[in-house]
Design a protein around this motif. Sequence first.
Motif, short mmCIF file in Angstrom:
data_model
loop_
_atom_site.label_atom_id
_atom_site.label_comp_id
_atom_site.label_asym_id
_atom_site.label_seq_id
_atom_site.Cartn_x
_atom_site.Cartn_y
_atom_site.Cartn_z
N ASN A 133 37.71 40.00 25.97
CA ASN A 133 38.92 40.16 25.70
C ASN A 133 39.60 39.83 26.85
OD1 ASN A 133 41.61 41.21 25.44
ND2 ASN A 133 41.14 42.50 23.69
N GLN A 134 40.51 38.70 26.94
CA GLN A 134 41.34 38.04 28.37
C GLN A 134 42.43 38.84 28.68
OE1 GLN A 134 40.11 35.34 30.11
NE2 GLN A 134 38.39 35.92 28.91
N GLU A 135 42.98 39.63 27.62
CA GLU A 135 44.33 40.27 27.91
C GLU A 135 43.58 41.71 28.63
OE1 GLU A 135 47.49 39.46 27.53
OE2 GLU A 135 46.45 37.54 27.06
N VAL A 136 42.68 42.16 28.19
CA VAL A 136 42.01 43.40 28.86
C VAL A 136 41.73 43.11 30.12
CG1 VAL A 136 40.18 45.02 28.90
CG2 VAL A 136 41.47 44.60 26.71
N LYS A 137 40.94 41.83 30.48
CA LYS A 137 40.68 41.49 31.86
C LYS A 137 41.72 41.38 32.63
CE LYS A 137 36.16 39.08 30.84
NZ LYS A 137 35.39 38.02 30.95
N LYS A 138 42.97 40.92 32.26
CA LYS A 138 43.87 40.57 33.00
C LYS A 138 44.63 41.81 33.40
CE LYS A 138 45.21 36.17 31.03
NZ LYS A 138 46.02 35.46 30.17
N GLU A 139 44.77 42.74 32.37
CA GLU A 139 45.01 44.14 32.83
C GLU A 139 44.53 44.74 33.73
OE1 GLU A 139 46.25 48.02 30.07
OE2 GLU A 139 46.25 46.15 29.21
N ILE A 140 43.06 44.88 33.58
CA ILE A 140 42.32 45.32 34.48
C ILE A 140 42.25 44.74 36.10
CG2 ILE A 140 39.77 45.81 35.19
CD1 ILE A 140 39.12 46.08 32.38
N MET A 141 42.34 43.44 36.11
CA MET A 141 42.86 42.81 37.36
C MET A 141 44.07 43.32 37.91
SD MET A 141 41.23 38.93 37.37
CE MET A 141 39.59 38.90 37.79
N GLN A 142 45.11 43.72 37.25
CA GLN A 142 46.29 44.09 37.95
C GLN A 142 46.15 45.39 38.26
OE1 GLN A 142 49.23 43.45 34.83
NE2 GLN A 142 49.42 41.15 35.19
N ALA A 145 42.62 46.72 42.58
CA ALA A 145 42.57 45.71 43.69
C ALA A 145 41.14 45.34 43.92
CB ALA A 145 43.17 46.31 44.98
N ILE A 146 40.14 46.15 43.56
CA ILE A 146 38.69 45.87 43.91
C ILE A 146 38.26 44.79 42.96
CG2 ILE A 146 36.31 46.57 43.77
CD1 ILE A 146 37.46 49.41 44.72
N VAL A 147 38.60 44.95 41.62
CA VAL A 147 38.39 43.70 40.40
C VAL A 147 38.93 42.51 40.88
CG1 VAL A 147 38.47 43.30 37.99
CG2 VAL A 147 37.77 45.66 38.83
N HIS A 148 40.23 42.65 41.32
CA HIS A 148 41.24 41.52 41.54
C HIS A 148 40.24 40.50 42.78
CE1 HIS A 148 44.40 39.16 43.48
NE2 HIS A 148 44.93 39.40 42.09
N GLU A 149 39.97 41.40 43.83
CA GLU A 149 39.34 40.69 44.84
C GLU A 149 37.79 40.10 44.48
OE1 GLU A 149 37.78 41.39 49.32
OE2 GLU A 149 39.73 42.66 48.54
N LEU A 150 37.15 40.89 43.95
CA LEU A 150 35.78 40.66 43.49
C LEU A 150 35.50 39.35 42.69
CD1 LEU A 150 33.94 43.87 42.45
CD2 LEU A 150 33.06 42.27 44.02
N TYR A 151 36.62 39.28 41.80
CA TYR A 151 36.73 38.10 40.75
C TYR A 151 37.64 37.15 40.77
CZ TYR A 151 33.30 41.44 38.75
OH TYR A 151 32.32 42.32 38.70
N GLU A 152 37.90 37.04 42.37
CA GLU A 152 39.17 36.08 42.86
C GLU A 152 40.37 35.82 41.89
OE1 GLU A 152 36.07 33.15 42.82
OE2 GLU A 152 35.38 33.79 44.87
N ASN A 154 40.43 35.92 38.77
CA ASN A 154 40.02 35.11 37.82
C ASN A 154 39.46 35.66 36.40
OD1 ASN A 154 39.28 33.02 35.84
ND2 ASN A 154 37.57 31.95 37.56
N PRO A 155 40.20 35.96 35.51
CA PRO A 155 39.47 36.66 34.28
C PRO A 155 38.56 36.10 33.58
CG PRO A 155 41.93 36.05 33.89
CD PRO A 155 41.59 35.39 35.20
N ASN A 156 38.38 34.59 33.94
CA ASN A 156 37.30 33.92 33.27
C ASN A 156 35.98 33.92 34.29
OD1 ASN A 156 38.77 33.04 30.82
ND2 ASN A 156 39.95 31.75 32.09
N HIS A 157 36.08 34.48 35.34
CA HIS A 157 35.00 34.63 36.13
C HIS A 157 33.72 34.93 35.57
CE1 HIS A 157 32.28 35.59 39.64
NE2 HIS A 157 33.31 35.12 40.46
N PRO A 158 32.64 34.20 35.60
CA PRO A 158 31.32 34.48 34.84
C PRO A 158 30.81 35.80 34.99
CG PRO A 158 31.05 32.90 36.58
CD PRO A 158 32.24 33.07 36.41
#
Length: 195
Positions: A133-142, A145-152, A154-158
């Motif tokens: 779910n891309q919307e959930v991934k974007k929400e989690i990245m926002q 800060a750890i997730v934001h940095e870990l996956y650059e 990018n919600p599509n990070h493999p």
Amino acid sequence: VKCTVHTHRTYNTESLSFGRIIRFLSVMFSAILQRDMNVKEQTQSVESVAACLENLGLQYMATIGLDGKLKVRPVQFMTLRDGKLWFRTNSEKAMYAELKKSPYIELCASRLESDEIDSVWIRFSAEVVFDENQEVKKEIMQKSAIVHELYENNPNHPLFKVFYLKNIKGSMNNLGHVKGLRARNGFAKPDEFVF
């Protein structure tokens, strides 16, 4: 199509579409499950469980390891979306492989208050469902800060994987209702829930 449920009542479903039949069966089985658990009136909602997890901050999730032994690790509830509790992991972690092999967890969380008898804790079992779910991934990245940095960012990070829980069964409790303590007014018994 006729459907007989444990209540020994027969329901005529001939005029229902397949989708309505599925919803009908879901409601019926949920009612049976609640009856079988002796849950008279559930006072907790998925929203109140999410608020409790958010308030407690860190949770501990148990999985069945690839070696067949239990594994427990700290996790963080990430978001409530579409009535589902969402978490995240990394596809290179053992947790991901464990959940793909056996998608069942137990989760517990608590925070000790200064007056320990007021401490709230939550415990439940559930089934994990991975979803891209891309919307959930974007929400989690926002949110993280750890997730934001870990996956650059990018919600599509493999490596970035998200999952929600279904078939949740558990309870909210407080330490004022521990076996062996004398009964006290103002302390509720464990509050059971099923979602």
